[in-house]
Design a protein around this motif. Structure first.
Motif, PDB file in Angstrom:
ATOM      1  N   THR A  49      -4.058  -1.975   3.727  1.00 42.24           N
ATOM      2  CA  THR A  49      -2.770  -1.934   4.451  1.00 42.24           C
ATOM      3  C   THR A  49      -2.418  -3.306   5.003  1.00 42.24           C
ATOM      4  O   THR A  49      -1.265  -3.756   4.909  1.00 42.24           O
ATOM      5  CB  THR A  49      -2.838  -0.901   5.590  1.00 42.24           C
ATOM      6  N   ASP A  68       7.522  -3.830  -0.690  1.00 40.70           N
ATOM      7  CA  ASP A  68       7.010  -2.553  -0.175  1.00 40.70           C
ATOM      8  C   ASP A  68       6.827  -1.484  -1.254  1.00 40.70           C
ATOM      9  O   ASP A  68       7.114  -0.307  -1.043  1.00 40.70           O
ATOM     10  CB  ASP A  68       7.936  -2.006   0.927  1.00 40.70           C
ATOM     11  N   ASP A  69       6.330  -1.905  -2.439  1.00 35.06           N
ATOM     12  CA  ASP A  69       6.077  -0.925  -3.496  1.00 35.06           C
ATOM     13  C   ASP A  69       4.583  -0.642  -3.671  1.00 35.06           C
ATOM     14  O   ASP A  69       4.163  -0.059  -4.657  1.00 35.06           O
ATOM     15  CB  ASP A  69       6.671  -1.406  -4.823  1.00 35.06           C
ATOM     16  N   ASP A  70       3.764  -1.076  -2.698  1.00 31.50           N
ATOM     17  CA  ASP A  70       2.318  -0.878  -2.716  1.00 31.50           C
ATOM     18  C   ASP A  70       1.652  -1.555  -3.905  1.00 31.50           C
ATOM     19  O   ASP A  70       0.576  -1.136  -4.360  1.00 31.50           O
ATOM     20  CB  ASP A  70       1.965   0.623  -2.706  1.00 31.50           C
ATOM     21  N   ASP A 126       2.916  -7.895   0.123  1.00 28.66           N
ATOM     22  CA  ASP A 126       3.785  -6.995  -0.655  1.00 28.66           C
ATOM     23  C   ASP A 126       5.194  -7.016  -0.048  1.00 28.66           C
ATOM     24  O   ASP A 126       5.530  -6.196   0.796  1.00 28.66           O
ATOM     25  CB  ASP A 126       3.201  -5.579  -0.641  1.00 28.66           C
ATOM     26  N   LYS A 127       6.015  -7.960  -0.498  1.00 29.46           N
ATOM     27  CA  LYS A 127       7.326  -8.168   0.121  1.00 29.46           C
ATOM     28  C   LYS A 127       8.338  -7.075  -0.198  1.00 29.46           C
ATOM     29  O   LYS A 127       9.269  -6.850   0.564  1.00 29.46           O
ATOM     30  CB  LYS A 127       7.890  -9.531  -0.316  1.00 29.46           C
ATOM     31  N   ASP A 132       0.776  -5.548   3.893  1.00 30.99           N
ATOM     32  CA  ASP A 132       1.746  -5.954   4.912  1.00 30.99           C
ATOM     33  C   ASP A 132       2.055  -7.442   4.816  1.00 30.99           C
ATOM     34  O   ASP A 132       3.184  -7.879   5.066  1.00 30.99           O
ATOM     35  CB  ASP A 132       1.209  -5.633   6.316  1.00 30.99           C
TER      36      ASP A 132
END
Length: 676
Positions: free
Chosen positions: A591, A601-603, A598-599, A595
């Motif tokens: 995580t 936010d697609d994991d 991963d700009k 954070d």
């Protein structure tokens, strides 16, 4: 009965003291000490026993939580105000409302003042916008007036003047030529001829002047005027754009204020039962009531879905690693006369709950879904939950209160048949206890356990405890007796290890003690005189027991002590608990990495995001197990679990190596510590 016995014994002690006081003046301190020991009241032992059982072991975690809805329609304050906004009225908690019913009225006085002030500002901005728009139109008309009117008029005037100048020049040239002919015949004077010639020159200059004016008008004056008009137009366009933007912004503020005014009246978006969003975090609390101030996005009311209930329970950090989604849970509600419900763990928060600064133990909110019939359960009721972590069949178990932990070692007291020939059953140690015909004694037994819950311990099969053994349930109620048995057990272990004949009831000479200290890795007994109470230059089992009781020294080599101390810090983890701990650590690490990198936010950390990771990119690429150029959350978690296992194994190997390489300290037992 025991109290009477003690009182009578103490009375006899005083009487004996008076009678023999005069006759012991010459007796030494040693004799007096022996006399005092002889007349001390005997400790009265009182034991309670529990039977060691072999049965199914259930590893459970018990906590307390609150019932809430798994699906809440949260009614929030949407009014933006720097200092918050006051509640004027609110529907009572527990009221059943229909869609569209009034829930909350918020204070509008401040917003109405803002609305009036902003309306004035909007009117001024609109006036400025109108005047700048007119000024722009005027500038555009002025340019058109010049290009289509003034410029053409001036151009045509000059062109007309040029035609007249050409005609005048032609007439002057004809007149001069005629005068030239007449002058040759003597009919015209030289003065008249000169005048005609001058008229030609003047006509030429006049024509040239008109042509220059026309050129200037077309090439310079027109350009200069157009530049001026265009600059004026652009200036006024900019002024109009600024005025329009200002007007739009001020109008938007007014519309927002009007919208905020509308949001001061809150109605129910659906039918439901009203629950006030009261809270308390440490010293801070909030109660939904008229006069209370709420901030933007603060929840005021919840409309819970009563068909989907759950229990929110905070679980301590020491237990949370064992909890995972899907575990079965038993739920009891005290307000419903301990009515039981079934449930399962649905989710666990990744971050600790907010708590008062004085609370040191972190807790993580865990959500448990109430399954099946939930009739009677109400939002807000307290509930006791029992989470079943694992079940292990055919495990030897004893109650947790039977355990005595001392310096990282675990002991229990076991009831055994009395044997007059067994030194362990002498009056100095286990004693003869019980009624006639049912005599028994008590022995200390060192054990290990592999798992525990709030009630029982799972004892390892090699601990010497058997099914049916009677274990003392209250060992610490007889603290001196317990301490003496534990010290004697340690003394027998040390004697069996270090005496020349390996006899647990042997003797240690000075040479034996020196060899023992060398094997220990430190000076367990630095001076034989400190333990040799009868001064016979050897230490027997009683003297070694007394020494251990006094010093709390285990007389165990340093390498073995490090293992004991490590084991004594906490109960050993089960395989499931260890895997859960690895996974939790890896998920938290993944995580944090996502954070940071991963700009979108697609994991997934894709190739572009890896490029922007700079110096961390090479480290992150180690997690790309499928070599597709990107790192998924699952790959990060898998890599984190592997690293945690490798680091723990490496640390364990390093600890063992460092413990085995110690020299011989100057003396005394390292570490120390007392009984728990």
């Amino acid at each position: 009965m025991s109290a009477l016995r003690k009182s009578k014994t103490l009375g006899n002690t005083n009487l004996i003291f008076v009678l023999i006081l005069g006759s012991i003046g010459g007796v030494g301190y040693y004799a007096w000490s022996m006399l005092q020991s002889a007349i001390e009241p005997e400790e009265v032992l009182n034991f309670q026993f529990s039977e060691a059982k072999r049965e199914l072991f259930t590893h459970t975690i018990r906590e307390t939580g609150d019932i809430e809805s798994a699906q809440n329609e949260e009614i929030k304050c949407e009014v933006r105000s720097p200092g918050g906004v006051e509640i004027i009225s609110v529907v009572d908690e527990g009221v059943v409302v229909k869609e569209g019913d009034l829930l909350v009225e918020l204070d509008t006085s401040t917003l109405e003042d803002q609305q009036q002030a902003q309306q004035v500002v909007v009117n001024g901005a609109e006036s400025t916008k109108t005047s700048t728009s007119a000024a722009l139109r005027q500038a555009e008309i002025s340019k058109q007036e010049y290009t289509d009117g003034t410029f053409k008029t001036n151009e045509q005037t000059i062109e007309s003047n040029i035609l007249i100048a050409k005609q005048n020049l032609s007439q002057a040239q004809d007149q001069a030529a005629f005068s030239e002919r007449l002058a040759a015949k003597g009919f015209v004077t030289q003065q008249q001829l000169s005048a005609d010639r001058f008229a030609v020159q003047r006509s030429q200059l006049d024509l040239a002047l008109q042509e220059t004016q026309l050129k200037t008008l077309r090439e310079i004056t027109r350009e200069k005027m157009l530049v001026g008009f265009d600059a004026d137009i652009e200036t006024r366009k900019a002024a109009l754009e600024a005025a329009t933007k200002n007007y739009d912004e001020e109008l938007k503020k007014l519309e927002e204020i009007n919208e905020m005014l509308k949001k001061c009246t809150i109605v129910a978006p659906k039918a439901g039962t009203v629950v006030h969003a009261n809270y308390q975090y440490g010293d801070q609390s909030f109660t939904v009531e008229p006069g209370a101030t709420v901030r933007e996005r603060q929840t005021i009311i919840r409309l819970p879905d009563l068909d989907q209930l759950q229990v929110k329970t905070p679980i301590a950090e020491g237990k949370i690693a064992s909890v995972r989604e899907g575990l079965p849970v038993k739920i009891k509600v005290g307000a419903l006369e301990d009515r039981a419900f079934e449930g399962s763990v649905t989710s666990i928060n990744r971050y600790a709950e907010r708590q008062h600064w004085s609370q040191k133990v972190k807790r993580f909110a865990t959500f448990i879904k109430i399954e099946g019939d939930s009739e009677g359960a109400r939002v807000g009721l307290s509930a006791d939950v029992e989470i079943t972590v694992s079940q292990q069949p055919d495990k030897l178990q004893i109650p947790v209160q039977c355990l005595h932990e001392d310096n990282g070692q675990q002991f229990v007291l076991v009831r055994v048949p009395y044997d007059a020939n067994n030194p362990l059953h002498s009056e100095a140690y286990g004693r003869k206890l019980g009624e006639e015909g049912e005599e028994f004694s008590v022995e200390a037994q060192m054990i290990e356990y592999e798992a525990s819950n709030d009630k029982v311990l799972v004892v390892t099969d090699d601990s010497g405890i058997k099914k049916g053994d009677q274990i003392v349930q209250n060992p610490r109620d007889n603290s001196d007796f317990l301490r003496n048995l534990v010290s004697h057990h340690r003394a027998r272990v040390a004697m069996k290890r270090f005496s020349p004949d390996k006899n647990e009831y042997g003797r240690l000479t000075k040479a034996d003690i020196e060899r023992m200290n060398l094997e220990l890795g430190y000076e367990g007994i630095s001076n034989i005189g400190s333990a040799d109470s009868n001064e016979d230059r050897a230490i027997d089992i009683q003297e070694l027991t007394a020494f251990i009781t006094k010093t709390q020294d285990l007389l165990i080599p340093l390498e073995d002590q490090s293992v004991i101390e490590a084991n004594g810090q906490q109960a050993p983890e089960t395989k499931e608990e260890k895997e859960a701990r690895y996974k939790k650590q890896a998920e938290e690490g993944a995580t944090k990495v996502l954070d940071n990198f991963d700009k979108n936010d697609d994991d997934v950390i894709d190739a572009d995001e890896l490029t922007k990771a700079g110096g961390f990119a090479e480290f992150l690429k180690l997690g790309d197990t499928n070599k597709d150029g990107s790192i998924s959350k699952e790959e990060l978690i898998a890599g984190g679990i592997k690293r945690a296992k490798d680091e723990e194994a490496k640390a364990a190997a390093g600890d063992k190596k460092s413990a085995g390489g110690g020299g011989r300290p100057g003396g005394g037992r390292p570490g120390g510590g007392g009984a728990k």
